[in-house]
Design an enzyme around this catalytic site. Structure first.
Site, PDB file in Angstrom:
ATOM      1  N   THR A   1       0.817  -1.226   0.000  1.00  0.00           N
ATOM      2  CA  THR A   1       0.000   0.000   0.000  1.00  0.00           C
ATOM      3  C   THR A   1       0.851   1.277   0.000  1.00  0.00           C
ATOM      4  OG1 THR A   1      -0.100  -0.246   2.402  1.00  0.00           O
ATOM      5  CG2 THR A   1      -2.009  -1.013   1.158  1.00  0.00           C
ATOM      6  N   GLY A   2       2.167   1.116  -0.039  1.00  0.00           N
ATOM      7  CA  GLY A   2       3.047   2.290  -0.064  1.00  0.00           C
ATOM      8  C   GLY A   2       3.290   2.775  -1.487  1.00  0.00           C
TER       9      GLY A   2
ATOM     10  N   TYR B   1      18.393   5.444  -3.124  1.00  0.00           N
ATOM     11  CA  TYR B   1      18.394   6.847  -2.709  1.00  0.00           C
ATOM     12  C   TYR B   1      16.960   7.368  -2.801  1.00  0.00           C
ATOM     13  CZ  TYR B   1      23.417   6.798  -2.362  1.00  0.00           C
ATOM     14  OH  TYR B   1      24.691   6.521  -1.943  1.00  0.00           O
TER      15      TYR B   1
ATOM     16  N   ARG C   1       3.938  10.151  -2.915  1.00  0.00           N
ATOM     17  CA  ARG C   1       4.690  10.400  -1.689  1.00  0.00           C
ATOM     18  C   ARG C   1       3.765  10.983  -0.631  1.00  0.00           C
ATOM     19  NH1 ARG C   1       9.225   8.379   0.623  1.00  0.00           N
ATOM     20  NH2 ARG C   1      11.137   9.392  -0.078  1.00  0.00           N
TER      21      ARG C   1
ATOM     22  N   GLU D   1      20.880  15.761   9.504  1.00  0.00           N
ATOM     23  CA  GLU D   1      20.908  16.095   8.083  1.00  0.00           C
ATOM     24  C   GLU D   1      22.166  15.561   7.398  1.00  0.00           C
ATOM     25  OE1 GLU D   1      19.450  16.555   5.226  1.00  0.00           O
ATOM     26  OE2 GLU D   1      18.228  18.000   6.299  1.00  0.00           O
TER      27      GLU D   1
ATOM     28  N   ALA E   1       7.902  -0.852   5.699  1.00  0.00           N
ATOM     29  CA  ALA E   1       8.741  -0.130   6.676  1.00  0.00           C
ATOM     30  C   ALA E   1       8.051   1.159   7.069  1.00  0.00           C
ATOM     31  CB  ALA E   1      10.107   0.208   6.076  1.00  0.00           C
TER      32      ALA E   1
ATOM     33  N   THR F   1       9.616  16.667  -0.724  1.00  0.00           N
ATOM     34  CA  THR F   1       9.239  16.862  -2.138  1.00  0.00           C
ATOM     35  C   THR F   1       7.739  17.094  -2.260  1.00  0.00           C
ATOM     36  OG1 THR F   1       9.173  14.457  -2.261  1.00  0.00           O
ATOM     37  CG2 THR F   1      11.087  15.566  -3.261  1.00  0.00           C
TER      38      THR F   1
END
Ligand code: NAP
Length: 329
Positions: A11-12, A176, A183, A280, A81, A189
């Site tokens: 479902t992601g 990456y 999203r 970061e 995850a 983003t």
């Protein structure tokens, strides 16, 4: 013969794009979904009618063994995850259990049932963490900086150990950042694409941001699921670094997204230091040459095309009332 693929995390974002790819290639696609997350199947949209769902608690070894025994998959993609990294500080143990536990339980199930199933583990560039050198490739040491990255690293090594000791066809993509209109809005983003669309429609007039100098290697999720599939089609199971090899700053991200709808971003950004991230990274950028060499994989969608796609979809969603503007999410 129709191949069966099991997918956790169906479902992601990646679950959606991967299911789409696998269905188009004639696979029977089965999502392993815990009972309490079944309402999220609506995120699959029209694909929900084309995939099968096997209800299973990913923390239950015996239930996963039964799933593998009954479904006898040719391929397993382990994508589940809690993927928003800052959240892993709130629940380090739960993060470890889901990420490392699910990988281990699935690998053990394949080993115990004795199948020649090909296994893909969703590893992450976050495992490189505090890097000494850039770009990173498959030989770069892991120096994870947060519970999410540590759990991903443990899952990654468990996969390697099962391959080495038991000869399983197990591999991983060290991916990456990859993005799409799917999203979740907490990722930068999507936060930016939603803000650009909201401002364009006059629904809001500012966007609060933290560090505009932070840099990422951002690609398109649809390209990255192709790499996952390719890794399971070659003769040798191996690790692959998957990214664009290009770094962009958050400033580039905002400028590109806003320019795609004809807005001057400098008029709308409000800096907020409380949004700065402690862990970061500035130099996480991929060297994907092994994937190009062995898999023939290269990203197809550019940074500009990705952001245009995301902003355009958010404009359409806001205009149709499908989502709330940024001020309300
Ligand atoms: P995503 O959109 O956040 O999807 C995560 C999936 O995991 C969803 O299906 C989610 O279910 C499921 N999940 C989360 N917590 C769970 C729990 N406690 N129990 C069971 N299922 C749970 O992530 P994504 O972008 O598709 O990423 C796919 C995989 O690649 C993840 O493992 C991620 O860590 C990894 N990865 C992603 C990136 C990236 O930039 N996208 C980069 C490197 C690695 P719900 O829908 O029910 O929440």
């Amino acid at each position: 013969m129709t191949k069966t693929a099991l997918v956790t995390g169906i479902t992601g974002q990646d679950g959606y794009y991967l299911s789409h790819l696998l269905l188009n290639r004639g696979y029977r696609v089965v999502g392993l979904v815990p009972p309490h997350r079944q309402p999220n199947l609506t995120k699959l949209g029209t694909l929900a009618n084309q995939v099968e769902i096997f209800t299973v608690d990913l923390r239950d070894s015996r239930a996963l063994l039964t799933a593998v025994e009954q479904l006898r998959p040719q391929e397993i993609y382990n994508l589940a995850a809690p993927s928003f990294v800052p959240d892993s500080w709130n629940d380090p143990l739960g993060t470890l259990d889901l990420i490392t536990g699910t990988a281990t339980r699935l690998l053990e199930a394949v080993r115990q049932v004795g199948l020649s199933t090909r296994f893909y583990q969703a590893s992450s560039s976050e495992m490189f963490g505090d890097v000494f050198s850039s770009p990173q490739d498959e030989e770069t040491p892991f120096r994870p900086k947060n519970p999410y990255a540590a759990a991903k690293m443990h899952a990654h090594w468990t996969m390697v150990h099962h391959r080495q000791r038991y000869g399983l066809f197990a591999c991983s993509g060290i991916l990456y950042n990859h993005e799409s209109p799917l999203r979740a809005p907490q990722f930068v983003t999507r936060k930016v694409s939603l803000a650009a669309a909201s401002i364009k429609l006059g629904l809001t007039d500012t966007l609060e941001m933290g560090n505009l100098d932070a840099k990422r290697d951002w690609g398109f999720a649809g390209d990255y699921v192709e790499a996952m599939w390719l890794m399971l089609q070659v003769d040798e199971p191996e690790e692959y670094v998957i990214g664009t090899g290009k770094l962009h700053s958050v400033r580039d991200l905002v400028a590109t997204a806003f320019e795609s709808v004809g807005l001057d971003w400098t008029r709308y950004i409000v800096l907020n230091t409380s949004l700065l991230r402690q862990d970061e990274h500035f130099q996480l950028v991929a060297d994907p040459s092994k994937a190009k060499r062995n898999l023939g994989w290269e990203p197809q969608v550019s940074f500009e095309e990705l952001l245009e796609k995301m902003v355009k979809t958010d404009l359409e969603r806001l205009q149709s009332g499908a989502i709330a503007p940024l001020t309300q999410v």
